[in-house]
Scaffold this motif. Structure first.
Motif, PDB file in Angstrom:
ATOM      1  N   PHE A 194       7.460  -1.465   9.889  1.00 22.26           N
ATOM      2  CA  PHE A 194       7.116  -2.166  11.136  1.00 22.26           C
ATOM      3  C   PHE A 194       5.603  -2.115  11.386  1.00 22.26           C
ATOM      4  O   PHE A 194       4.967  -3.137  11.646  1.00 22.26           O
ATOM      5  CB  PHE A 194       7.818  -1.514  12.337  1.00 22.26           C
ATOM      6  N   GLU A 195       5.052  -0.922  11.304  1.00 20.90           N
ATOM      7  CA  GLU A 195       3.617  -0.734  11.583  1.00 20.90           C
ATOM      8  C   GLU A 195       2.753  -1.459  10.554  1.00 20.90           C
ATOM      9  O   GLU A 195       1.753  -2.104  10.905  1.00 20.90           O
ATOM     10  CB  GLU A 195       3.289   0.757  11.597  1.00 20.90           C
ATOM     11  N   GLU A 196       3.129  -1.366   9.287  1.00 20.73           N
ATOM     12  CA  GLU A 196       2.322  -1.986   8.234  1.00 20.73           C
ATOM     13  C   GLU A 196       2.262  -3.498   8.396  1.00 20.73           C
ATOM     14  O   GLU A 196       1.222  -4.130   8.152  1.00 20.73           O
ATOM     15  CB  GLU A 196       2.870  -1.606   6.868  1.00 20.73           C
ATOM     16  N   HIS A 197       3.371  -4.108   8.831  1.00 21.11           N
ATOM     17  CA  HIS A 197       3.371  -5.555   9.062  1.00 21.11           C
ATOM     18  C   HIS A 197       2.394  -5.932  10.174  1.00 21.11           C
ATOM     19  O   HIS A 197       1.713  -6.966  10.096  1.00 21.11           O
ATOM     20  CB  HIS A 197       4.772  -6.049   9.427  1.00 21.11           C
ATOM     21  N   LEU A 304       5.522  -5.676   1.262  1.00 22.04           N
ATOM     22  CA  LEU A 304       4.262  -5.128   1.742  1.00 22.04           C
ATOM     23  C   LEU A 304       3.517  -4.444   0.603  1.00 22.04           C
ATOM     24  O   LEU A 304       4.119  -4.102  -0.410  1.00 22.04           O
ATOM     25  CB  LEU A 304       4.518  -4.081   2.841  1.00 22.04           C
ATOM     26  N   SER A 305       2.238  -4.214   0.822  1.00 13.80           N
ATOM     27  CA  SER A 305       1.481  -3.328  -0.066  1.00 13.80           C
ATOM     28  C   SER A 305       0.572  -2.483   0.812  1.00 13.80           C
ATOM     29  O   SER A 305       0.429  -2.746   2.008  1.00 13.80           O
ATOM     30  CB  SER A 305       0.650  -4.121  -1.073  1.00 13.80           C
ATOM     31  N   THR A 306      -0.045  -1.469   0.227  1.00  9.18           N
ATOM     32  CA  THR A 306      -1.016  -0.690   0.979  1.00  9.18           C
ATOM     33  C   THR A 306      -2.240  -1.560   1.276  1.00  9.18           C
ATOM     34  O   THR A 306      -2.496  -2.549   0.580  1.00  9.18           O
ATOM     35  CB  THR A 306      -1.451   0.555   0.186  1.00  9.18           C
ATOM     36  N   GLU A 307      -2.988  -1.169   2.297  1.00 10.87           N
ATOM     37  CA  GLU A 307      -4.127  -1.979   2.726  1.00 10.87           C
ATOM     38  C   GLU A 307      -5.130  -2.229   1.601  1.00 10.87           C
ATOM     39  O   GLU A 307      -5.664  -3.323   1.457  1.00 10.87           O
ATOM     40  CB  GLU A 307      -4.843  -1.286   3.894  1.00 10.87           C
TER      41      GLU A 307
END
Length: 524
Positions: A194-197, A304-307
């Motif tokens: 959720f946060e990463e999105h 997702l991926s890491t920043e």
């Protein structure tokens, strides 16, 4: 009175007594008809390939597309839409399976079994790499152990580790939504999906006032978990220049579908209630419709991926959005001309050429012989539709749907995303066409849902209601047939104008199983 009529009479009585108004007898009758006749089986013509159904963006066009994106984003036209109703149970299915079979074992025994069984190998890999997962510190905290003590547990009592991850009083990940699982760890924090999105959306969905809009669809039972995570994140982001507007909705109960037995009779439970099941991700068309948005970026919760590895993802979100905005402007200009009847024979030729080359509309063979009035009506109908630009990646063996040319009801061809479950795999020709697919649908969509007058389309007007999937299930020991509604990016968008654009495989980093988090895209 035949069986269907008997069932519908029974339904009328049930709805009257239960006072339910979220489903109608007409809807149930339509669904019963689909069980009787079967859902529509798409007729594949050929797979879409580069320059034959799939656009390949050229670098010398990037600056123009990025300019179009910036204008749309800064003017607050963009919202991100994340389907996130799914539970995390599938992510941890292999861990749960081994735990169910062997409640107590050592790491050495697991390793011995791993030589002959890939599921044991999977669990072994999970355990020996436990410190690499973003939820590792939470496991330590729940067990009140340090690193050395955790390693001893992994060696001697690995089942205790699995129980801590999967169940209460541990992390209880089996019952949580996938969005609440910690995916990535950084120097100062670990982030859930959720946060990463939301962090990702800060990179491409902010307007000129740094306002960012993100909408999640969640399950009602996960509301408290979701709100806790979002409240904590918003408090953190309030210290930055961003103003984040997070909204959420549930899958409407009215989109649940009936279940029938093997003779296509309606099923009622012991309490006399009509048995219904969630209608699949196609039900989320209602949620998308209710947004009353302008440009919607759709992306799955687990992609997702890491920043530090998200540069391609951010760039191509902007490029796809720019491509959509540019196309939308061209479509709106043509629709405005048609609406004002500001036409000439040449403009008809230009319009049908645009529709063919940009929107992959098949030109009718006798188009040239039509009257101006009929040409105008045809073009207006073909152009005045929602538009979707779909990012498509090269197929590297992932299960799921892909882009195809499909024969429409009128005999013409259109671009569609087709899942294997939709086609007749007993038809060798259709099977071969499906297997020739070069690209895969990663669910990376940019959608235009307003018409040229600025009004929102009613997206339900562009659904192929005869599509969908019928599957066999089991409930309480009874075999039944279940109906999935037309998929959100399949039959629910069947009559949209569709553009497929190739994007790099680096933009596709799904987490279907927990060990996917060990891949480089998810490790800082």
């Amino acid at each position: 009175m035949n069986m269907v009529e008997q069932d519908l009479k029974k339904v009328e009585h049930y709805l009257s007594v239960s006072k339910r108004n979220d489903i109608s007898v007409k809807t149930i009758e339509q669904q019963l008809k689909l069980f009787e006749t079967g859902t529509k089986i798409p007729k594949l013509i050929k797979p879409c390939t580069l320059r034959n159904g799939i656009v390949q963006l050229q670098k010398d066009h990037f600056s123009e597309l990025l300019k179009e994106f910036n204008n749309a984003s800064l003017n607050g036209r963009v919202i991100k839409f994340v389907p996130a109703s799914g539970a995390a149970s599938r992510m941890f299915q292999k861990l749960q399976s081994i735990l169910n079979c062997f409640p107590d074992f050592s790491l050495q025994k697991l390793k011995n079994f791993s030589e002959d069984d890939k599921d044991f190998k999977y669990v072994y890999d999970f355990l020996i790499n436990l410190p690499k997962f973003a939820f590792y510190d939470d496991v330590k905290s729940r067990l009140n152990k340090n690193d050395i003590e955790i390693q001893k547990l992994i060696t001697d009592k690995p089942a205790q580790i699995l129980k801590t991850v999967l169940t209460e009083p541990g992390l209880n990940y089996l019952t949580k939504p996938k969005g609440a699982i910690k995916f990535h760890c950084y120097d100062d924090e670990c982030r859930t999906a959720f946060e990463e999105h939301i962090y990702e959306s800060l990179q491409y969905a902010a307007d000129r006032n740094n306002k960012v809009k993100v909408h999640f669809t969640i399950s009602q039972e996960h509301t408290e978990i979701f709100e806790d995570i979002i409240t904590h994140l918003i408090n953190k982001l309030n210290k930055t220049n961003f103003k984040v507007e997070i909204t959420y909705s549930y899958q409407e109960k009215s989109t649940d579908t009936i279940a029938v037995d093997l003779e296509n009779r309606l099923i009622f439970d012991k309490s006399g209630n009509l048995v219904q099941r969630p209608g699949g991700h196609g039900a989320l068309l209602e949620n998308l419709n209710d947004l009353k948005a302008d440009i919607v970026i759709i992306k799955n919760i687990d992609n997702l991926s890491t920043e530090n590895l998200s540069a391609d993802t951010i760039l191509y979100k902007k490029l796809l959005t720019g491509y959509l905005v540019k196309t939308q402007k061209q479509v709106f200009d043509l629709l405005d001309s048609l609406d004002r009847k500001d036409l000439s024979k040449k403009s008809f030729d230009e319009m049908i050429d645009f529709a063919e080359k940009k929107l992959s509309v098949t030109k009718p063979t006798d188009f040239e012989n039509w009257s101006d009035k009929i040409k105008s009506k045809y073009l207006f109908d073909k152009l005045n539709r929602p538009i979707r630009v779909c990012g498509i990646v090269e197929n590297e063996g992932e299960p799921g749907g892909g882009p195809f040319w499909v024969k429409d009801d009128d005999g013409n061809a259109s671009l569609q995303i087709i899942e294997q479950a939709q086609i007749d795999m007993n038809d060798e020709n259709q099977k071969n066409i499906f297997k020739q697919s070069t690209h895969f649908n990663p669910v990376d969509l940019i959608c235009s849902v307003k018409d040229f007058r600025g009004n929102n389309f009613n997206l339900k007007d562009f659904v192929d209601a005869e599509s969908g999937i019928i599957t066999k299930k089991s409930k309480d020991g009874i075999e039944l047939k279940a109906l999935e509604l037309p998929g959100l990016w399949n039959g629910s968008m069947a009559y949209w104008n569709t553009i497929f654009v190739e994007v790099p495989i680096s933009t596709f980093n799904p987490v279907k199983e927990v060990n996917d988090l060990l891949k480089s895209a998810h490790q800082s």
